[in-house]
Design an enzyme around this catalytic site. Structure first.
Site, PDB file in Angstrom:
ATOM      1  N   GLY A  48      40.914  48.954  39.142  1.00 55.20           N
ATOM      2  CA  GLY A  48      40.789  49.447  37.774  1.00 55.20           C
ATOM      3  C   GLY A  48      42.011  49.069  36.957  1.00 55.20           C
ATOM      4  O   GLY A  48      43.055  48.701  37.510  1.00 55.20           O
ATOM      5  N   CYS A  75      42.787  47.802  45.747  1.00 59.39           N
ATOM      6  CA  CYS A  75      43.655  47.630  44.571  1.00 59.39           C
ATOM      7  C   CYS A  75      43.990  48.986  43.937  1.00 59.39           C
ATOM      8  O   CYS A  75      44.692  49.787  44.534  1.00 59.39           O
ATOM      9  CB  CYS A  75      43.039  46.646  43.594  1.00 59.39           C
ATOM     10  SG  CYS A  75      44.295  45.889  42.543  1.00 59.39           S
ATOM     11  N   TYR A  76      43.450  49.288  42.757  1.00 54.66           N
ATOM     12  CA  TYR A  76      43.743  50.600  42.162  1.00 54.66           C
ATOM     13  C   TYR A  76      43.355  51.721  43.121  1.00 54.66           C
ATOM     14  O   TYR A  76      44.087  52.708  43.275  1.00 54.66           O
ATOM     15  CB  TYR A  76      43.000  50.765  40.837  1.00 54.66           C
ATOM     16  CG  TYR A  76      43.347  52.063  40.118  1.00 54.66           C
ATOM     17  CD1 TYR A  76      44.417  52.110  39.235  1.00 54.66           C
ATOM     18  CD2 TYR A  76      42.622  53.238  40.346  1.00 54.66           C
ATOM     19  CE1 TYR A  76      44.761  53.294  38.605  1.00 54.66           C
ATOM     20  CE2 TYR A  76      42.956  54.419  39.720  1.00 54.66           C
ATOM     21  CZ  TYR A  76      44.030  54.443  38.845  1.00 54.66           C
ATOM     22  OH  TYR A  76      44.361  55.614  38.224  1.00 54.66           O
ATOM     23  N   HIS A 162      41.592  41.836  46.691  1.00 55.40           N
ATOM     24  CA  HIS A 162      40.170  42.042  46.399  1.00 55.40           C
ATOM     25  C   HIS A 162      39.300  41.347  47.444  1.00 55.40           C
ATOM     26  O   HIS A 162      38.962  40.175  47.281  1.00 55.40           O
ATOM     27  CB  HIS A 162      39.848  41.533  44.990  1.00 55.40           C
ATOM     28  CG  HIS A 162      40.480  42.378  43.937  1.00 55.40           C
ATOM     29  ND1 HIS A 162      39.896  43.525  43.452  1.00 55.40           N
ATOM     30  CD2 HIS A 162      41.677  42.284  43.329  1.00 55.40           C
ATOM     31  CE1 HIS A 162      40.696  44.091  42.578  1.00 55.40           C
ATOM     32  NE2 HIS A 162      41.786  43.359  42.480  1.00 55.40           N
ATOM     33  N   GLU A 164      36.289  41.691  47.848  1.00 55.57           N
ATOM     34  CA  GLU A 164      34.936  41.476  47.319  1.00 55.57           C
ATOM     35  C   GLU A 164      34.764  40.156  46.603  1.00 55.57           C
ATOM     36  O   GLU A 164      33.635  39.755  46.315  1.00 55.57           O
ATOM     37  CB  GLU A 164      34.556  42.640  46.379  1.00 55.57           C
ATOM     38  CG  GLU A 164      35.309  42.692  45.043  1.00 55.57           C
ATOM     39  CD  GLU A 164      36.658  43.411  45.113  1.00 55.57           C
ATOM     40  OE1 GLU A 164      37.246  43.464  46.212  1.00 55.57           O
ATOM     41  OE2 GLU A 164      37.138  43.894  44.068  1.00 55.57           O
ATOM     42  N   SER A 216      17.249  30.204  26.250  1.00 56.63           N
ATOM     43  CA  SER A 216      18.242  29.175  25.940  1.00 56.63           C
ATOM     44  C   SER A 216      18.013  27.921  26.763  1.00 56.63           C
ATOM     45  O   SER A 216      18.648  26.911  26.527  1.00 56.63           O
ATOM     46  CB  SER A 216      19.630  29.713  26.281  1.00 56.63           C
ATOM     47  OG  SER A 216      19.704  29.912  27.682  1.00 56.63           O
ATOM     48  N   ASP A 220      19.656  32.031  33.364  1.00 55.60           N
ATOM     49  CA  ASP A 220      19.365  33.460  33.282  1.00 55.60           C
ATOM     50  C   ASP A 220      18.134  33.748  32.442  1.00 55.60           C
ATOM     51  O   ASP A 220      17.253  34.518  32.837  1.00 55.60           O
ATOM     52  CB  ASP A 220      20.571  34.211  32.698  1.00 55.60           C
ATOM     53  CG  ASP A 220      21.868  33.769  33.336  1.00 55.60           C
ATOM     54  OD1 ASP A 220      21.803  33.230  34.457  1.00 55.60           O
ATOM     55  OD2 ASP A 220      22.926  33.943  32.717  1.00 55.60           O
ATOM     56  N   SER A 221      18.056  33.134  31.255  1.00 55.74           N
ATOM     57  CA  SER A 221      16.900  33.434  30.422  1.00 55.74           C
ATOM     58  C   SER A 221      15.643  32.790  30.987  1.00 55.74           C
ATOM     59  O   SER A 221      14.541  33.328  30.848  1.00 55.74           O
ATOM     60  CB  SER A 221      17.130  33.010  28.968  1.00 55.74           C
ATOM     61  OG  SER A 221      17.564  31.686  28.881  1.00 55.74           O
ATOM     62  N   SER A 222      15.782  31.665  31.672  1.00 58.80           N
ATOM     63  CA  SER A 222      14.592  31.044  32.262  1.00 58.80           C
ATOM     64  C   SER A 222      14.024  31.928  33.363  1.00 58.80           C
ATOM     65  O   SER A 222      12.811  32.110  33.471  1.00 58.80           O
ATOM     66  CB  SER A 222      14.920  29.661  32.829  1.00 58.80           C
ATOM     67  OG  SER A 222      15.389  28.829  31.795  1.00 58.80           O
ATOM     68  N   LYS A 368      24.922  35.675  39.133  1.00 60.69           N
ATOM     69  CA  LYS A 368      24.253  34.374  38.970  1.00 60.69           C
ATOM     70  C   LYS A 368      23.634  33.847  40.260  1.00 60.69           C
ATOM     71  O   LYS A 368      22.505  33.369  40.248  1.00 60.69           O
ATOM     72  CB  LYS A 368      25.273  33.375  38.438  1.00 60.69           C
ATOM     73  CG  LYS A 368      24.743  31.983  38.221  1.00 60.69           C
ATOM     74  CD  LYS A 368      23.975  31.865  36.933  1.00 60.69           C
ATOM     75  CE  LYS A 368      24.912  31.593  35.793  1.00 60.69           C
ATOM     76  NZ  LYS A 368      24.287  31.785  34.486  1.00 60.69           N
TER      77      LYS A 368
HETATM   78  N1  LIG Z   1      20.096  29.334  22.016  1.00 57.68           N
HETATM   79  C1  LIG Z   1      19.534  30.474  22.421  1.00 57.68           C
HETATM   80  N2  LIG Z   1      18.304  30.845  21.970  1.00 57.68           N
HETATM   81  C2  LIG Z   1      17.733  31.987  22.368  1.00 57.68           C
HETATM   82  N3  LIG Z   1      18.300  32.871  23.191  1.00 57.68           N
HETATM   83  C3  LIG Z   1      19.516  32.581  23.665  1.00 57.68           C
HETATM   84  C4  LIG Z   1      20.205  31.373  23.318  1.00 57.68           C
HETATM   85  N4  LIG Z   1      21.387  31.363  23.953  1.00 57.68           N
HETATM   86  C5  LIG Z   1      21.453  32.504  24.666  1.00 57.68           C
HETATM   87  N5  LIG Z   1      20.333  33.245  24.502  1.00 57.68           N
HETATM   88  C6  LIG Z   1      20.037  34.571  25.088  1.00 57.68           C
HETATM   89  O1  LIG Z   1      21.249  35.160  25.528  1.00 57.68           O
HETATM   90  C7  LIG Z   1      21.215  35.376  26.933  1.00 57.68           C
HETATM   91  C8  LIG Z   1      22.578  35.180  27.556  1.00 57.68           C
HETATM   92  O2  LIG Z   1      22.995  33.835  27.456  1.00 57.68           O
HETATM   93  P1  LIG Z   1      23.608  33.131  28.712  1.00 57.68           P
HETATM   94  O3  LIG Z   1      24.164  31.828  28.303  1.00 57.68           O
HETATM   95  O4  LIG Z   1      24.449  34.095  29.448  1.00 57.68           O
HETATM   96  O5  LIG Z   1      22.366  32.926  29.669  1.00 57.68           O
HETATM   97  P2  LIG Z   1      21.446  31.674  29.878  1.00 57.68           P
HETATM   98  O6  LIG Z   1      21.686  30.683  28.819  1.00 57.68           O
HETATM   99  O7  LIG Z   1      20.056  32.167  30.026  1.00 57.68           O
HETATM  100  O8  LIG Z   1      21.928  31.142  31.265  1.00 57.68           O
HETATM  101  P3  LIG Z   1      23.243  30.330  31.587  1.00 57.68           P
HETATM  102  O9  LIG Z   1      24.273  31.373  31.928  1.00 57.68           O
HETATM  103  O10 LIG Z   1      22.845  29.529  32.761  1.00 57.68           O
HETATM  104  O11 LIG Z   1      23.635  29.535  30.404  1.00 57.68           O
HETATM  105  C9  LIG Z   1      20.186  34.388  27.426  1.00 57.68           C
HETATM  106  O12 LIG Z   1      19.675  34.779  28.685  1.00 57.68           O
HETATM  107  C10 LIG Z   1      19.169  34.425  26.324  1.00 57.68           C
HETATM  108  O13 LIG Z   1      18.338  35.563  26.442  1.00 57.68           O
HETATM  109  N1  LIG Z   2      43.006  45.259  39.847  1.00 56.36           N
HETATM  110  C1  LIG Z   2      43.498  46.487  39.933  1.00 56.36           C
HETATM  111  O1  LIG Z   2      42.884  47.433  40.436  1.00 56.36           O
HETATM  112  C2  LIG Z   2      44.832  46.677  39.248  1.00 56.36           C
HETATM  113  C3  LIG Z   2      45.476  48.016  39.531  1.00 56.36           C
HETATM  114  C4  LIG Z   2      46.641  48.292  38.605  1.00 56.36           C
HETATM  115  N2  LIG Z   2      46.200  48.331  37.240  1.00 56.36           N
HETATM  116  C5  LIG Z   2      47.719  47.200  38.796  1.00 56.36           C
HETATM  117  O2  LIG Z   2      47.943  46.384  37.945  1.00 56.36           O
HETATM  118  O3  LIG Z   2      48.374  47.187  39.830  1.00 56.36           O
HETATM  119 MG   LIG Z   3      23.463  29.944  28.360  1.00 56.66          MG
END
Ligand SMILES: Nc1ncnc2c1ncn2[C@@H]1O[C@H](COP(=O)(O)OP(=O)(O)OP(=O)(O)O)[C@@H](O)[C@H]1O
Ligand SMILES: NC(=O)CC[C@H](N)C(=O)O
Ligand SMILES: [Mg+2]
Ligand SMILES: O=c1[nH]c(=O)c2[nH+]cn([C@@H]3O[C@H](COP(=O)(O)O)[C@@H](O)[C@H]3O)c2[nH]1
Length: 513
Positions: A48, A75-76, A162, A164, A216, A220-222, A368
């Site tokens: 955090g 971490c935190y 981290h 994770e 887009s 993600d949108s696809s 992703k």
């Molecule tokens: N040109 C666009 N036209 C319509 N919607 C868009 C456009 N660009 C982004 N968005 C919307 O915003 C969302 C977030 O955009 P983002 O770029 O994170 O995702 P993405 O384009 O679907 O995937 P990627 O991360 O692979 O580019 C999209 O999923 C879509 O719903």
């Molecule tokens: N990533 C963290 O949890 C950071 C913990 C705390 N803020 C630090 O800087 O040490």
């Molecule tokens: Mg995009």
């Protein structure tokens, strides 16, 4: 998992899922009683942004550690555990961000199987100086006198780094050591079928209403559109916004790749004028992001009205907007429990207050690579599933300074060259993405054709990542870099210098704004 406002909260939950153990996230504001009421087999305390010694910092009472439930602090969370049990936490003056060498002096339970010297991913400025009584120190690093500890008897464990994040190579192993051995949990949980579950949920949410989806052409949108199409078929119309901040060839590609493969109904909106006008005069990254987020919604509202008209359904309104929002978009926008706002993603933190649509975001808790797996499951074409991400605000956040039509033309040309050369070198799958950034307010002196130039630099930002939460800069071959540099400075007249960004995330983010 107790969330202290971590950038990585969902990432921890997700790594636990990958270890076939069910997990839930609770905010740090929950009382110890509430946490224990869930009868957890183990508890993980996240990182955090606060410092445990600051007034008002999130706090865990020692009673959490007295309940006999195994706890892992990260971490935190590690610092909070140390402080609650009588250890000391202070600033070392030596901050550690990104890849950091640690020495494992004693592997104990959690670090079993780790080599003595290893590189882990850190992101902190505070450190544990003295472990509480009863704890054995397991590791140290230059900035962390106590970088990991455990009290085997009380089953309390902690690491400063981290585990994770994918950039901590033995991180998953450490989490599994904690879950299976430290806490004695049997890994018998199965993620089930995300697709079937989401299709059900979408049907329940939208019923027989009309839905639009911001498409887009990105991953993600696809995938979101494919899920919604499976759930409600032709109640769905996708809307692609050409906001003028796109790269070369992008608009054509959506139609070719996605519409051909799925037969989805698509509306393409030319909003180039509108966005450039709205952005005129603005240089602050957050302001630019908010303007873009707002204009997107205004365009979707207009498109929704047209969809209703086209269908001859006068009087009806489109209530639902599908977006391909992923968890990183949410947390970076400050949407996690107490998480800091790093940048407002246009589709989350950049939404206007007067949003009329109800959002449908089936991918909101996923990352992703999980979305890619869902996409493959749904039969989304591989060319889309493996596309490199491109941010919704597009080139608008890759021009440091004011966005103008001329600057967009310059950046688009430089970007096209970089992409072409990276593809030619066969590096597309190896890199996560490679933003090209135009430093529009910076100029430097050059000599070209025996004459003086005073042009702009572009930055190449090649990164490797699994999920965009952490990233490292990609060591591209020098000859590929040389070709890109030569071509850009030769072919794009406004640019006379090409520089390489060699910063990991953290401390840098992937995009410059
Ligand atoms: N040109 C666009 N036209 C319509 N919607 C868009 C456009 N660009 C982004 N968005 C919307 O915003 C969302 C977030 O955009 P983002 O770029 O994170 O995702 P993405 O384009 O679907 O995937 P990627 O991360 O692979 O580019 C999209 O999923 C879509 O719903
Ligand atoms: N990533 C963290 O949890 C950071 C913990 C705390 N803020 C630090 O800087 O040490
Ligand atoms: Mg995009
Ligand atoms: O749709 C988006 N809307 C946004 O506002 C946005 N900002 C960043 N990105 C993308 O998210 C990933 C992480 O980027 P950062 O390290 O710059 O935060 C990277 O893949 C970025 O390209 C965005 N995507």
């Amino acid at each position: 998992m107790v969330d202290f406002g971590a950038q990585y909260a969902q990432l921890i939950a997700r790594r636990v899922r990958e270890a076939n153990v069910y997990s839930e996230i609770v905010p740090h504001t929950a009382t110890v009683e509430q946490m224990l009421a869930k009868d957890p087999a183990a508890i993980i305390l996240s990182g955090g942004p606060s410092s445990v010694y600051a007034t008002g910092a999130p706090f865990v009472g020692p009673e959490l550690f007295e309940a006999g439930v195994p706890v892992l602090g990260i971490c935190y969370g590690f610092q909070a555990m140390a402080q609650a049990l009588g250890g000391t936490v202070a600033q070392t003056g030596q901050r550690e961000y990104g890849g950091t060498a640690v020495e494992i002096t004693e592997p104990g339970t959690v670090l079993d199987g780790s080599p003595e010297q290893q590189t882990v991913w850190m992101s902190h400025g505070d450190a544990v100086h003295a472990a509480p009584e009863g704890f054995e120190v397991l590791a140290t690093s230059a900035g962390s006198p106590v970088a990991a500890f455990e009290d085997r008897e009380r089953r309390l464990y902690g690491v400063q780094w981290h585990p994770e994040v994918k950039h901590s190579p033995l991180g998953q192993k450490a989490l599994e050591n904690f879950l299976y051995r430290g806490a004695g949990i049997t890994p018998d949980w199965n993620p089930g079928n995300v697709v079937a579950e989401q299709v059900e949920r979408i049907r329940a949410q939208v019923g027989d209403a009309r839905v639009i989806c911001g498409l887009s052409g990105g991953v993600d949108s696809s995938v979101a559109a494919a899920l919604v199409q499976r759930a409600v078929g032709d109640q769905l119309t996708c809307v692609f916004v050409d906001h003028g901040l796109l790269r070369e060839g992008e608009a054509e590609q959506v139609e070719k790749d996605f519409v051909d493969a799925t037969g989805v109904q698509l509306k393409v909106v030319d909003a180039r004028e509108r966005f450039v006008t709205a952005l005129a005069g603005h240089t602050d990254p957050e302001t630019k992001r908010k303007i873009i987020g707002r204009e997107f919604i205004r365009v979707f509202e207009d498109a929704a009205r047209e969809v209703v008209e086209d269908a001859g359904a006068h009087g009806e309104t489109v209530k639902f907007l599908v977006q391909g929002t992923l968890y990183p978009d949410v947390v970076e926008s400050g949407g996690g429990e107490g998480a800091a706002n790093i940048k407002s993603h246009h589709n989350v933190g950049g939404l206007p207050d007067d949003l009329q649509f109800e959002l449908v975001e089936p991918l909101r808790t996923l990352f992703k690579d999980e979305v890619r797996a869902v996409g493959l499951e749904l039969g989304v074409p591989e060319g889309i599933v493996w596309r490199q991400p491109f941010p919704g605000p597009g080139l608008g956040i890759r021009i440091v300074g004011e966005v103008t039509a001329e600057r967009l033309t310059t950046l688009r040309a430089a970007d096209a060259i970089a992409r072409e050369e990276l593809t030619r070198a066969g590096l597309d799958r190896e890199i996560w993405q490679c933003p090209v950034v135009l430093l529009a307010d910076v100029r430097s002196v050059g000599v070209q054709g025996d004459g003086r130039t005073y042009g702009h630099p572009v930055v190449l930002r090649p990164v490797s990542s699994e999920d965009a939460m952490t990233a490292d800069w990609t060591r591209l071959p020098y000859d590929v870099l040389a070709t890109i540099s030569t071509r850009i400075t030769n072919e794009v007249p406004e640019v006379n210098r090409v520089v390489l960004d060699v910063t990991s995330k953290p401390p840098g983010t992937i995009e410059w704004e």
